[in-house]
Design a protein around this motif. Structure first.
Motif, PDB file in Angstrom:
ATOM      1  N   VAL A   1     -85.013 -31.046 -66.702  1.00  0.00           N
ATOM      2  CA  VAL A   1     -83.629 -31.516 -66.613  1.00  0.00           C
ATOM      3  C   VAL A   1     -82.998 -31.378 -67.993  1.00  0.00           C
ATOM      4  O   VAL A   1     -83.527 -31.888 -68.975  1.00  0.00           O
ATOM      5  CB  VAL A   1     -83.558 -32.981 -66.145  1.00  0.00           C
ATOM      6  N   ARG A   2     -81.877 -30.682 -68.047  1.00  0.00           N
ATOM      7  CA  ARG A   2     -81.170 -30.483 -69.310  1.00  0.00           C
ATOM      8  C   ARG A   2     -79.854 -31.260 -69.279  1.00  0.00           C
ATOM      9  O   ARG A   2     -78.813 -30.721 -68.905  1.00  0.00           O
ATOM     10  CB  ARG A   2     -80.889 -29.001 -69.541  1.00  0.00           C
ATOM     11  N   PRO A   3     -79.871 -32.531 -69.676  1.00  0.00           N
ATOM     12  CA  PRO A   3     -78.634 -33.324 -69.636  1.00  0.00           C
ATOM     13  C   PRO A   3     -77.671 -32.931 -70.742  1.00  0.00           C
ATOM     14  O   PRO A   3     -78.060 -32.374 -71.769  1.00  0.00           O
ATOM     15  CB  PRO A   3     -79.141 -34.752 -69.840  1.00  0.00           C
ATOM     16  N   GLY A   4     -76.401 -33.244 -70.526  1.00  0.00           N
ATOM     17  CA  GLY A   4     -75.405 -33.048 -71.564  1.00  0.00           C
ATOM     18  C   GLY A   4     -75.575 -34.085 -72.653  1.00  0.00           C
ATOM     19  O   GLY A   4     -76.553 -34.839 -72.685  1.00  0.00           O
ATOM     20  N   GLY A   5     -74.616 -34.174 -73.542  1.00  0.00           N
ATOM     21  CA  GLY A   5     -74.698 -35.107 -74.658  1.00  0.00           C
ATOM     22  C   GLY A   5     -74.840 -36.541 -74.186  1.00  0.00           C
ATOM     23  O   GLY A   5     -74.111 -36.985 -73.296  1.00  0.00           O
ATOM     24  N   LEU A   6     -75.781 -37.286 -74.749  1.00  0.00           N
ATOM     25  CA  LEU A   6     -76.040 -38.660 -74.345  1.00  0.00           C
ATOM     26  C   LEU A   6     -75.037 -39.599 -75.014  1.00  0.00           C
ATOM     27  O   LEU A   6     -74.905 -39.614 -76.233  1.00  0.00           O
ATOM     28  CB  LEU A   6     -77.473 -39.057 -74.714  1.00  0.00           C
ATOM     29  N   LYS A   7     -74.352 -40.384 -74.200  1.00  0.00           N
ATOM     30  CA  LYS A   7     -73.327 -41.296 -74.694  1.00  0.00           C
ATOM     31  C   LYS A   7     -73.601 -42.716 -74.214  1.00  0.00           C
ATOM     32  O   LYS A   7     -74.194 -42.923 -73.163  1.00  0.00           O
ATOM     33  CB  LYS A   7     -71.937 -40.861 -74.206  1.00  0.00           C
ATOM     34  N   ALA A   8     -73.153 -43.686 -74.989  1.00  0.00           N
ATOM     35  CA  ALA A   8     -73.365 -45.088 -74.634  1.00  0.00           C
ATOM     36  C   ALA A   8     -72.199 -45.672 -73.850  1.00  0.00           C
ATOM     37  O   ALA A   8     -72.304 -46.755 -73.294  1.00  0.00           O
ATOM     38  CB  ALA A   8     -73.589 -45.915 -75.903  1.00  0.00           C
ATOM     39  N   LYS A   9     -71.086 -44.963 -73.775  1.00  0.00           N
ATOM     40  CA  LYS A   9     -69.921 -45.490 -73.065  1.00  0.00           C
ATOM     41  C   LYS A   9     -70.131 -45.423 -71.548  1.00  0.00           C
ATOM     42  O   LYS A   9     -70.978 -44.667 -71.062  1.00  0.00           O
ATOM     43  CB  LYS A   9     -68.680 -44.692 -73.450  1.00  0.00           C
ATOM     44  N   PRO A  10     -69.367 -46.207 -70.774  1.00  0.00           N
ATOM     45  CA  PRO A  10     -69.510 -46.209 -69.315  1.00  0.00           C
ATOM     46  C   PRO A  10     -69.259 -44.820 -68.738  1.00  0.00           C
ATOM     47  O   PRO A  10     -68.413 -44.070 -69.248  1.00  0.00           O
ATOM     48  CB  PRO A  10     -68.423 -47.197 -68.859  1.00  0.00           C
ATOM     49  N   PRO A  11     -69.979 -44.449 -67.680  1.00  0.00           N
ATOM     50  CA  PRO A  11     -69.838 -43.113 -67.100  1.00  0.00           C
ATOM     51  C   PRO A  11     -68.515 -42.905 -66.391  1.00  0.00           C
ATOM     52  O   PRO A  11     -67.949 -43.836 -65.803  1.00  0.00           O
ATOM     53  CB  PRO A  11     -71.001 -43.040 -66.108  1.00  0.00           C
ATOM     54  N   THR A  12     -67.988 -41.696 -66.459  1.00  0.00           N
ATOM     55  CA  THR A  12     -66.786 -41.310 -65.720  1.00  0.00           C
ATOM     56  C   THR A  12     -67.016 -39.919 -65.154  1.00  0.00           C
ATOM     57  O   THR A  12     -67.888 -39.189 -65.592  1.00  0.00           O
ATOM     58  CB  THR A  12     -65.553 -41.267 -66.638  1.00  0.00           C
ATOM     59  N   GLY A  13     -66.231 -39.556 -64.172  1.00  0.00           N
ATOM     60  CA  GLY A  13     -66.343 -38.217 -63.623  1.00  0.00           C
ATOM     61  C   GLY A  13     -67.391 -38.125 -62.527  1.00  0.00           C
ATOM     62  O   GLY A  13     -68.166 -39.053 -62.301  1.00  0.00           O
ATOM     63  N   ALA A  14     -67.388 -36.992 -61.853  1.00  0.00           N
ATOM     64  CA  ALA A  14     -68.288 -36.771 -60.727  1.00  0.00           C
ATOM     65  C   ALA A  14     -69.598 -36.139 -61.183  1.00  0.00           C
ATOM     66  O   ALA A  14     -69.686 -35.556 -62.263  1.00  0.00           O
ATOM     67  CB  ALA A  14     -67.609 -35.866 -59.705  1.00  0.00           C
ATOM     68  N   LEU A  15     -70.600 -36.288 -60.340  1.00  0.00           N
ATOM     69  CA  LEU A  15     -71.895 -35.653 -60.585  1.00  0.00           C
ATOM     70  C   LEU A  15     -71.727 -34.145 -60.664  1.00  0.00           C
ATOM     71  O   LEU A  15     -71.085 -33.544 -59.804  1.00  0.00           O
ATOM     72  CB  LEU A  15     -72.842 -36.006 -59.443  1.00  0.00           C
ATOM     73  N   LYS A  16     -72.287 -33.548 -61.675  1.00  0.00           N
ATOM     74  CA  LYS A  16     -72.229 -32.092 -61.809  1.00  0.00           C
ATOM     75  C   LYS A  16     -73.611 -31.578 -62.160  1.00  0.00           C
ATOM     76  O   LYS A  16     -74.123 -31.819 -63.249  1.00  0.00           O
ATOM     77  CB  LYS A  16     -71.215 -31.672 -62.869  1.00  0.00           C
ATOM     78  N   ILE A  17     -74.230 -30.905 -61.229  1.00  0.00           N
ATOM     79  CA  ILE A  17     -75.544 -30.310 -61.446  1.00  0.00           C
ATOM     80  C   ILE A  17     -75.404 -28.810 -61.295  1.00  0.00           C
ATOM     81  O   ILE A  17     -74.859 -28.326 -60.297  1.00  0.00           O
ATOM     82  CB  ILE A  17     -76.583 -30.849 -60.456  1.00  0.00           C
ATOM     83  N   SER A  18     -75.879 -28.073 -62.244  1.00  0.00           N
ATOM     84  CA  SER A  18     -75.728 -26.626 -62.231  1.00  0.00           C
ATOM     85  C   SER A  18     -77.073 -25.960 -62.489  1.00  0.00           C
ATOM     86  O   SER A  18     -78.023 -26.600 -62.933  1.00  0.00           O
ATOM     87  CB  SER A  18     -74.719 -26.212 -63.308  1.00  0.00           C
ATOM     88  N   GLY A  19     -77.148 -24.680 -62.211  1.00  0.00           N
ATOM     89  CA  GLY A  19     -78.375 -23.934 -62.415  1.00  0.00           C
ATOM     90  C   GLY A  19     -78.659 -23.684 -63.885  1.00  0.00           C
ATOM     91  O   GLY A  19     -77.849 -24.003 -64.765  1.00  0.00           O
ATOM     92  N   GLU A  20     -79.781 -23.113 -64.142  1.00  0.00           N
ATOM     93  CA  GLU A  20     -80.235 -22.846 -65.506  1.00  0.00           C
ATOM     94  C   GLU A  20     -79.256 -21.945 -66.254  1.00  0.00           C
ATOM     95  O   GLU A  20     -78.775 -20.952 -65.714  1.00  0.00           O
ATOM     96  CB  GLU A  20     -81.617 -22.195 -65.437  1.00  0.00           C
ATOM     97  N   ASP A  21     -78.961 -22.321 -67.499  1.00  0.00           N
ATOM     98  CA  ASP A  21     -78.130 -21.513 -68.397  1.00  0.00           C
ATOM     99  C   ASP A  21     -76.746 -21.220 -67.806  1.00  0.00           C
ATOM    100  O   ASP A  21     -76.286 -20.070 -67.804  1.00  0.00           O
ATOM    101  CB  ASP A  21     -78.847 -20.204 -68.757  1.00  0.00           C
ATOM    102  N   THR A  22     -76.077 -22.262 -67.322  1.00  0.00           N
ATOM    103  CA  THR A  22     -74.748 -22.102 -66.763  1.00  0.00           C
ATOM    104  C   THR A  22     -73.730 -23.073 -67.347  1.00  0.00           C
ATOM    105  O   THR A  22     -72.545 -22.820 -67.283  1.00  0.00           O
ATOM    106  CB  THR A  22     -74.756 -22.266 -65.233  1.00  0.00           C
ATOM    107  N   LEU A  23     -74.189 -24.202 -67.914  1.00  0.00           N
ATOM    108  CA  LEU A  23     -73.272 -25.171 -68.519  1.00  0.00           C
ATOM    109  C   LEU A  23     -73.459 -25.208 -70.031  1.00  0.00           C
ATOM    110  O   LEU A  23     -74.587 -25.213 -70.509  1.00  0.00           O
ATOM    111  CB  LEU A  23     -73.539 -26.573 -67.957  1.00  0.00           C
ATOM    112  N   ASN A  24     -72.352 -25.230 -70.765  1.00  0.00           N
ATOM    113  CA  ASN A  24     -72.466 -25.320 -72.220  1.00  0.00           C
ATOM    114  C   ASN A  24     -71.825 -26.585 -72.781  1.00  0.00           C
ATOM    115  O   ASN A  24     -71.691 -26.734 -73.994  1.00  0.00           O
ATOM    116  CB  ASN A  24     -71.888 -24.091 -72.903  1.00  0.00           C
TER     117      ASN A  24
END
Length: 242
Positions: free
Chosen positions: A214-237
């Motif tokens: 699992v390659r999560p995006g940047g880890l933040k301590a603030k409350p979550p916003t936005g919808a779940l986004k799961i993408s394939g390998e090497d597709t999100l930057n």
């Protein structure tokens, strides 16, 4: 952990507590339902530990460097500084968790393997904590590369059937034209950690053990916003996880 085909997924814009939820058929505790979480006191690891423990049908083992300190830190909420982030950390009910010594830097493969005896699954949530700029590269190499590879060897020796590795977005950025992207440059500035993590990812791929990375995006301590986004390998930057 439910068995799944080996895969790599990238996650962004999602509450961490959502994508670390693990489900399986209710049954008595046996070797297949014993789960070891390496890096159990980290911001990610403790949340994984909490969710697994709350499932009520798993033998949950938290791998930590110091059992006494971990028992105290997990049982109380606090505000901590990790690298450039100030994070609020919730307490974890340790009554449903067994804490064992596990140090990916100092322990041998044999010693790490003993901590996983009888486990069917291993969750790798280890990661170096940025600190002294002069020592970050060495620390990232010890923990995110060599130490993680030792965990894979130890799991194989212990007969673990499934490994879930929590890695990072853009670990493979150099191979799909992202090495000049802001996300890669900023993250890799901390001890070249992405270059170290990709070595461990590839080591796990070649291990022969069933895995999910699992390659999560940047880890933040603030409350979550936005919808779940799961993408394939090497597709999100880009993306964030709270």
């Amino acid at each position: 952990l439910a068995r799944a085909a080996a895969q790599v997924v990238t996650v962004g814009g999602i509450s961490l507590s959502t994508f670390t939820t693990v489900s399986s058929p209710a049954n008595a505790v046996d070797s297949s339902s014993k789960v070891v979480v390496a890096g159990a006191t980290g911001q990610t690891g403790r949340r994984i530990l909490e969710r697994l423990a709350s499932s009520g049908n798993r033998d949950v083992i938290g791998g930590v460097r110091n059992v006494d300190k971990a028992t105290a830190s997990l049982s109380e909420s606090s505000t901590v500084v990790r690298g450039a982030m100030v994070q609020k950390v919730a307490s974890v009910d340790t009554a449903a968790v067994t804490l064992v010594h596990l140090d990916v830097v100092k322990d041998s493969v044999d010693e790490l393997s003993k901590a996983m005896e009888g486990a069917g699954s291993l969750v790798i949530a280890t990661g170096f904590i940025p600190g002294n700029p002069l020592k970050m590269s060495a620390a990232a190499h010890e923990v995110d590369n060599v130490g993680t590879c030792k965990l894979v060897d130890a799991a194989k020796k212990a007969g673990v059937k499934k490994i879930v590795m929590v890695s990072s977005i853009l670990t493979n950025g150099r191979n799909w034209g992202q090495e000049d992207s802001p996300g890669f440059v900023i993250t890799n500035a901390f001890g070249k950690v992405l270059d170290e993590k990709i070595v461990a990812e590839n080591y796990l791929r070649a291990s022969g053990i069933d895995y999910t990375i699992v390659r999560p995006g940047g880890l933040k301590a603030k409350p979550p916003t936005g919808a779940l986004k799961i993408s394939g390998e090497d597709t999100l930057n880009s993306g964030e996880v709270s």
